[in-house]
Design a protein around this motif. Sequence first.
Motif, PDB file in Angstrom:
ATOM      1  N   ARG A  72      36.559  28.054  46.157  1.00 12.57           N
ATOM      2  CA  ARG A  72      35.673  27.643  47.266  1.00 12.57           C
ATOM      3  C   ARG A  72      35.274  28.812  48.170  1.00 12.57           C
ATOM      4  O   ARG A  72      34.126  28.933  48.553  1.00 12.57           O
ATOM      5  CB  ARG A  72      36.357  26.567  48.110  1.00 12.57           C
ATOM      6  CG  ARG A  72      36.356  25.218  47.454  1.00 12.57           C
ATOM      7  CD  ARG A  72      36.779  24.116  48.422  1.00 12.57           C
ATOM      8  NE  ARG A  72      36.568  22.825  47.806  1.00 12.57           N
ATOM      9  CZ  ARG A  72      37.440  22.231  46.993  1.00 12.57           C
ATOM     10  NH1 ARG A  72      38.587  22.821  46.739  1.00 12.57           N
ATOM     11  NH2 ARG A  72      37.179  21.067  46.456  1.00 12.57           N
ATOM     12  N   GLY A  85      35.855  41.166  46.666  1.00 11.87           N
ATOM     13  CA  GLY A  85      36.880  40.636  45.757  1.00 11.87           C
ATOM     14  C   GLY A  85      37.602  39.472  46.415  1.00 11.87           C
ATOM     15  O   GLY A  85      38.491  39.669  47.239  1.00 11.87           O
ATOM     16  N   ASP A 106      43.866  46.875  38.609  1.00  6.63           N
ATOM     17  CA  ASP A 106      43.471  46.446  39.956  1.00  6.63           C
ATOM     18  C   ASP A 106      41.959  46.638  40.073  1.00  6.63           C
ATOM     19  O   ASP A 106      41.462  47.757  40.252  1.00  6.63           O
ATOM     20  CB  ASP A 106      44.231  47.272  41.006  1.00  6.63           C
ATOM     21  CG  ASP A 106      43.992  46.721  42.406  1.00  6.63           C
ATOM     22  OD1 ASP A 106      42.858  46.277  42.698  1.00  6.63           O
ATOM     23  OD2 ASP A 106      44.947  46.729  43.200  1.00  6.63           O
TER      24      ASP A 106
HETATM   25  O1  PMT Z   1      39.649  29.926  46.068  1.00  6.15           O
HETATM   26  P1  PMT Z   1      40.122  29.243  47.320  1.00  6.15           P
HETATM   27  O2  PMT Z   1      40.935  28.017  47.036  1.00  6.15           O
HETATM   28  O3  PMT Z   1      38.995  28.987  48.284  1.00  6.15           O
HETATM   29  O4  PMT Z   1      41.141  30.236  48.031  1.00  6.15           O
HETATM   30  C1  PMT Z   1      40.687  31.444  48.568  1.00  6.15           C
HETATM   31  C2  PMT Z   1      41.741  32.558  48.450  1.00  6.15           C
HETATM   32  C3  PMT Z   1      42.981  32.187  49.244  1.00  6.15           C
HETATM   33  C4  PMT Z   1      42.112  32.778  46.987  1.00  6.15           C
HETATM   34  C5  PMT Z   1      41.056  33.838  49.027  1.00  6.15           C
HETATM   35  O5  PMT Z   1      40.711  33.602  50.358  1.00  6.15           O
HETATM   36  C6  PMT Z   1      41.978  35.034  48.951  1.00  6.15           C
HETATM   37  O6  PMT Z   1      42.766  35.305  49.839  1.00  6.15           O
HETATM   38  N1  PMT Z   1      41.889  35.812  47.837  1.00  6.15           N
HETATM   39  C7  PMT Z   1      42.746  36.980  47.576  1.00  6.15           C
HETATM   40  C8  PMT Z   1      44.092  36.533  47.122  1.00  6.15           C
HETATM   41  C9  PMT Z   1      45.135  37.652  47.140  1.00  6.15           C
HETATM   42  O7  PMT Z   1      46.038  37.644  47.878  1.00  6.15           O
HETATM   43  O8  PMT Z   1      44.889  38.606  46.390  1.00  6.15           O
HETATM   44  P2  PMT Z   1      45.868  39.911  46.210  1.00  6.15           P
HETATM   45  O9  PMT Z   1      46.694  40.222  47.367  1.00  6.15           O
HETATM   46  O10 PMT Z   1      46.550  39.711  44.927  1.00  6.15           O
HETATM   47  O11 PMT Z   1      44.781  41.006  46.061  1.00  6.15           O
HETATM   48  C10 PMT Z   1      44.189  41.681  47.143  1.00  6.15           C
HETATM   49  C11 PMT Z   1      42.762  41.999  46.782  1.00  6.15           C
HETATM   50  O12 PMT Z   1      42.707  42.741  45.559  1.00  6.15           O
HETATM   51  C12 PMT Z   1      41.892  40.786  46.559  1.00  6.15           C
HETATM   52  O13 PMT Z   1      40.615  41.077  47.058  1.00  6.15           O
HETATM   53  C13 PMT Z   1      41.872  40.621  45.037  1.00  6.15           C
HETATM   54  O14 PMT Z   1      40.668  40.006  44.579  1.00  6.15           O
HETATM   55  C14 PMT Z   1      41.962  42.068  44.575  1.00  6.15           C
HETATM   56  N2  PMT Z   1      42.664  42.254  43.288  1.00  6.15           N
HETATM   57  C15 PMT Z   1      43.976  41.933  43.146  1.00  6.15           C
HETATM   58  C16 PMT Z   1      44.617  42.149  41.952  1.00  6.15           C
HETATM   59  C17 PMT Z   1      43.893  42.696  40.868  1.00  6.15           C
HETATM   60  N3  PMT Z   1      44.473  42.914  39.698  1.00  6.15           N
HETATM   61  N4  PMT Z   1      42.603  43.007  41.030  1.00  6.15           N
HETATM   62  C18 PMT Z   1      41.980  42.784  42.209  1.00  6.15           C
HETATM   63  O15 PMT Z   1      40.790  43.068  42.339  1.00  6.15           O
END
Ligand code: PMT
Length: 396
Positions: free
Chosen positions: A214, A272, A306
């Motif tokens: 969403r 992202g 990543d």
């Molecule tokens: O989809 P919804 O139900 O609406 O929920 C939205 C959400 C909670 C998923 C969204 O708002 C959100 O927070 N997304 C990021 C989730 C997260 O904590 O990601 P992360 O901490 O694993 O990664 C941090 C950032 O790096 C993010 O932008 C992620 O897209 C990116 N990433 C992470 C790992 C990876 N291997 N590649 C990436 O690009």
Amino acid sequence: MELQGKRIVLGVTGGIAAYKAAELLRLLSKQGADVQVAMTEGATHFVTPTTFQALSGKPVFTDQWDARMPNAMAHIDLSRQADLILVAPASADFLARTAHGLADDLLATMVLARDCPMLVAPAMNRQMWENPATQRNVAQLAADGVHILGPACGEQACGEVGAGRMLEPEEILEEVIAFFTPKLMAGKKVLITAGPTFEAIDPVRGITNLSSGRMGYALARAAQHAGATVTLVSGPVSFSAPQGVDRNNVRSALEMHAAVMARAGEADIFIGVAAVADYRVANAAEHKLKKDTGGIPPIELVENPDILAEVAALKDGPFCVGFAAESQNLEAYAQAKRKKKNIPLIAGNLIQDGFGGDDNTLILFDEAGAHPLKPAAKSVLAGQLIQHIAHLTGKN
Ligand code: PMT
């Protein structure tokens, strides 16, 4: 509410699609718009003014000689008070009269006397739509600055199939919201990841998470409303992409990585939002794992690339925005992620607020510090984040 405070005159003309205008009125009002309905005499043969009066909570105007306006100038007063005139459905006759500047009923007079923009959603039989006279009139109206919404193709009330169906009320609502959105990202190419990834264990099982998509889809919609060309790389989610957005479906983090890296060089902005699995199964089974083969099957994990960090490291790459979902220490963890991935902006949300659901609470972290946004619908927060990005990228 994305149309809070907007004053809209909803013109309804004669056609079977007039019944859909009642739903459109409800949707506009739900988004906070103050809607005044004006109907042609023809429209009243399809739906009564009472329906629109009940839904808008206001008297409906149908007659240019209506005595309810103290100065007897409904056509001037109603259009002067409006931010927008929206005519849905707009019949072939209405389009013809408007293209020729006729003022032979209240709605036509109001339209001629307007000093606000006008959107029209044509609805008619396909032959009427294709008729050169209608096409000439529509071209004239477009040249006069009228925004033409649709029509759509499909089955018609008369049983024929073709172009001429009025856009659905939800689609018209989207056009109205887009119309009022400042074009802060005009000409920009925005690439967005959304949803979860699915890391296969065997052909039917896998590791995934509770991201619904969403937030990412709301951002795609908001960026598009702001005038950007939007490409979405989406993990498995259960709803459709906003109209006009280029959606690319992927399943695993590796597929998402490949889809993003193939497009990142073209993008001006990369956001992202996806909850990408940090690890995938190294030894995914080709066939379904069987329970009775003795012992618990070992699942070996290997780290995924990543995506965000790789895009951020591109030479002359896009302006990068990340998301961080945390269960505690939001500011410290989000800022640490922002610095580690070397990105200018990250949106932090708490897991219990962000995953699933229509609403969220975001704090934006950039070089200047923390910018908390009030709890709101993801659609509203997405608009605010787009404004912040536009501000940082120097457009506003
Ligand atoms: O989809 P919804 O139900 O609406 O929920 C939205 C959400 C909670 C998923 C969204 O708002 C959100 O927070 N997304 C990021 C989730 C997260 O904590 O990601 P992360 O901490 O694993 O990664 C941090 C950032 O790096 C993010 O932008 C992620 O897209 C990116 N990433 C992470 C790992 C990876 N291997 N590649 C990436 O690009």
